[in-house]
Scaffold this active site. Structure first.
Site, PDB file in Angstrom:
ATOM      1  N   HIS A  69      36.097   6.318  69.437  1.00 52.88           N
ATOM      2  CA  HIS A  69      35.974   5.738  70.778  1.00 52.88           C
ATOM      3  C   HIS A  69      36.176   6.911  71.736  1.00 52.88           C
ATOM      4  O   HIS A  69      37.256   7.098  72.293  1.00 52.88           O
ATOM      5  CB  HIS A  69      37.023   4.655  70.989  1.00 52.88           C
ATOM      6  CG  HIS A  69      36.844   3.499  70.065  1.00 52.88           C
ATOM      7  ND1 HIS A  69      35.763   2.645  70.146  1.00 52.88           N
ATOM      8  CD2 HIS A  69      37.591   3.050  69.020  1.00 52.88           C
ATOM      9  CE1 HIS A  69      35.857   1.719  69.199  1.00 52.88           C
ATOM     10  NE2 HIS A  69      36.952   1.946  68.501  1.00 52.88           N
ATOM     11  N   ASN A  71      41.290   4.654  58.187  1.00 59.82           N
ATOM     12  CA  ASN A  71      40.575   4.649  59.471  1.00 59.82           C
ATOM     13  C   ASN A  71      41.546   4.804  60.642  1.00 59.82           C
ATOM     14  O   ASN A  71      42.609   4.177  60.662  1.00 59.82           O
ATOM     15  CB  ASN A  71      39.855   3.291  59.598  1.00 59.82           C
ATOM     16  CG  ASN A  71      38.817   3.245  60.691  1.00 59.82           C
ATOM     17  OD1 ASN A  71      37.959   4.124  60.767  1.00 59.82           O
ATOM     18  ND2 ASN A  71      38.879   2.222  61.541  1.00 59.82           N
TER      19      ASN A  71
HETATM   20  C1  XIL Z   1      38.623  -4.527  68.832  1.00 59.68           C
HETATM   21  C2  XIL Z   1      37.535  -5.554  69.042  1.00 59.68           C
HETATM   22  O1  XIL Z   1      36.321  -4.897  69.346  1.00 59.68           O
HETATM   23  C3  XIL Z   1      37.917  -6.472  70.167  1.00 59.68           C
HETATM   24  O2  XIL Z   1      36.985  -7.528  70.265  1.00 59.68           O
HETATM   25  C4  XIL Z   1      39.307  -7.061  69.918  1.00 59.68           C
HETATM   26  O3  XIL Z   1      39.705  -7.798  71.043  1.00 59.68           O
HETATM   27  C5  XIL Z   1      40.310  -5.951  69.657  1.00 59.68           C
HETATM   28  O4  XIL Z   1      39.847  -5.160  68.589  1.00 59.68           O
HETATM   29  N1  XIL Z   1      39.930  -0.063  66.866  1.00 59.68           N
HETATM   30  C6  XIL Z   1      39.655  -0.912  65.831  1.00 59.68           C
HETATM   31  C7  XIL Z   1      38.956  -2.171  66.092  1.00 59.68           C
HETATM   32  O5  XIL Z   1      39.868  -0.548  64.673  1.00 59.68           O
HETATM   33  O6  XIL Z   1      39.345  -3.178  65.205  1.00 59.68           O
HETATM   34  C8  XIL Z   1      39.144  -2.636  67.505  1.00 59.68           C
HETATM   35  O7  XIL Z   1      38.297  -3.755  67.708  1.00 59.68           O
HETATM   36  C9  XIL Z   1      38.816  -1.525  68.460  1.00 59.68           C
HETATM   37  C10 XIL Z   1      39.738  -0.361  68.243  1.00 59.68           C
END
Ligand code: XIL
Length: 526
Positions: free
Chosen positions: A394, A357
């Site tokens: 994202h 991932n």
């Molecule tokens: C993020 C969470 O959503 C937050 O709550 C935490 O503070 C940080 O991590 N990529 C990932 C996730 O693989 O695990 C992350 O999640 C967001 C970015």
């Protein structure tokens, strides 16, 4: 066993008739004659005439702790249950709900809640509740339908006050703000033959879905898979070398199991500083052996209860000639830590799908995509049991382009692997754009339409490029806009945004957004 198995969603009930929003929340207190305080409440969370979602709150109003509870009821008309969560349910009118493994113990003053979805034909009833904690079994109804309280007040519908049942009415003109043009998703998951997931907070986190019944209702209604947003990461599950803490994760997994919802595990190995337990940073023994034990122990613990895992998260740094991030794992175990993790996970849970991932791999950053392909090709050449690639996604509202996504998905499809969108969110403001940030200071119908189109285009691209047997699923990173991790993102400078499929702060109101319909339309090929 790496076959595409028929997703659990197909074992779930067929969709009910089209959900019309405009929720009508009716609560009736399970009180009996006299001065008793209600200890069992039946709440209609959503009622669309031909069906309903309801929940029961069971409170321990006695002076003693109890270790189990049971609630019974019978509908006098044709209401019938088709799906339930957070209790063991038996019978078919009358119904008997007993506590699930994890919510039987109630200290004095504590409340447990369970929920269900049912069918009706016009009249949605509020039945009498009986049971050990329901005021000696007399209970409910008696007209005083305090329409009141709690939950979803998206209901624009004028004066949604509380005549008891008969809420076929709720169909009238209820659709939420400009959102429901086009497809309306009564159960998003039922539109897909692959998992439709959502990331959730749980355990001791703020806004744990386990303490927010409205979240449970939306999750059960629309999603077929959960990812723990945090609580299944390294430092949560493995805080000390010889200590694993599975309690919170088990609670989440139990809830999902009881609700017929799958789990995507996230994640065995992630470099993020706050996630690497201190003991691991200071580990002086055989680092690779220690990591293998870490993966094996966690994978074995959840074996058979998770659909899939992000085995390693974010191992790539496209600015390194090796393509590997110079993480603790890379420093201490070399690039082999990646393949070792897949072998360990596969041995411990041969039934789980195993993903690599990462973020920024969906095409906008060509160097990173190249690194991804180089690493994946190396794993495949070495016979590593990898089933697919997770694209976090994202993304931005205007970046990357869908043709870039197409290229990235296609490259993974061509390698015979599954493509899973693991962490989708679509903020409407892009801090990296050439236009002044924020581009939008409020969530107007125009912005909602823009976002809907973007969600739809992403899902449509996925459907178009990825053949059915290679679709690992689509997960959105959070339920309510107010939950989104992006709101805490430094580069966003505290600017508000609305990146997810539901509006809503922690305590409601919440409502489905146009974006949800955009996803539905794309799933339906509209
Ligand atoms: C993020 C969470 O959503 C937050 O709550 C935490 O503070 C940080 O991590 N990529 C990932 C996730 O693989 O695990 C992350 O999640 C967001 C970015």
């Amino acid at each position: 066993m790496k076959n595409f198995n028929i997703p659990k969603i197909l074992q779930r009930p067929t969709p009910l008739l089209r959900r019309l929003s405009g929720a009508l929340a009716l609560t009736i207190l399970g009180t009996s004659a006299g001065n008793a305080i209600a200890s069992c409440e039946y709440t209609i969370n959503n009622d669309w005439g031909s069906g309903f979602v309801a929940s029961v709150q069971v409170s321990n109003d006695t002076a003693q702790a109890v270790s189990s509870w049971q609630v019974q009821w019978q509908y006098s008309g044709d209401n019938r249950l088709v799906h339930h969560w957070s209790s063991e349910l038996s019978g078919n009118n009358p119904y008997v709900a007993s506590n699930a493994d994890w919510n039987g113990t109630l200290q004095p003053g504590q409340t447990a809640e369970f929920g269900f979805q049912g069918t009706a034909s016009g009249i949605v009833e509020i039945p009498q509740l009986t049971g050990s904690l329901c005021d000696g079994g007399s209970s409910s109804s008696g007209g005083s339908s305090s329409s009141s309280s709690s939950s979803s007040s998206s209901s624009s519908s004028s004066g949604s006050s509380g005549g008891t049942s008969s809420s076929s009415s709720s169909s009238s003109g209820s659709s939420s703000s400009g959102s429901s043009s086009g497809a309306s998703a009564e159960n998003l998951y039922s539109l897909a033959s692959f998992p439709i997931g959502v990331a959730v907070s749980a355990g001791n986190e703020n806004r744990s879905f386990l303490s927010l019944p409205e979240k449970q209702v939306s999750i059960a209604q629309h999603f077929s898979q959960l990812t723990a947003g945090n609580i299944m990461k390294m430092s949560y599950l493995h805080p000390q070398e010889n200590t694993y803490d599975f309690a919170n994760a088990d609670q989440l997994v139990d809830w999902a199991e009881t609700s017929g919802i799958g789990i995507h595990g996230h994640t065995f190995i992630w470099h993020s500083d706050y996630q690497v337990p201190n003991w691991m940073k200071n580990y002086s023994g055989d680092f690779q052996a220690m990591l293998n034990t870490h993966v094996t122990t966690i994978a074995e613990h959840f074996a058979g209860r998770v659909d899939s895992w992000d085995v390693v998260n974010e191992a790539i740094d496209e600015n390194q000639s090796s393509c590997y991030r110079n993480s603790l794992f890379y420093q201490r175990a070399g690039s082999d830590y990646l393949s070792e993790a897949f072998f360990a996970a596969d041995a411990a849970d041969p039934g789980a799908e195993l993903y690599y991932n990462d973020y920024d791999t969906e095409g906008g950053n060509g160097n990173k995509l190249n690194c991804l392909l180089q690493i994946v090709d190396g794993l495949l050449a070495d016979g590593v049991p990898i089933d697919g690639v997770g694209f976090q996604m994202h993304v931005q509202i205007d970046w990357p382009s869908t043709s870039q996504m197409r290229t990235a998905f296609q490259a993974i499809v061509d390698r015979g692997l599954k493509v899973k969108i693991t962490e989708l969110d679509v903020p409407v403001n892009n801090p990296y754009a050439s236009t002044p940030f924020p581009q939008h200071t409020s969530y107007t119908p125009e912005v909602a339409a823009l976002q809907k189109a973007r969600y739809k285009a992403i899902v449509a691209t996925y459907m178009d490029v990825v053949p059915p047997q290679q679709r690992g699923g689509i997960t959105v990173w959070g339920l309510w806009d107010g939950d989104s991790w992006l709101l805490d993102f430094n580069s966003r400078q505290g600017v508000d945004d609305w990146p997810l499929l539901f509006n809503g702060p922690a305590d409601g109101p919440y409502e489905e957004k146009a974006a949800l319909n955009g996803v539905a339309e794309a799933l339906l090929g509209q």
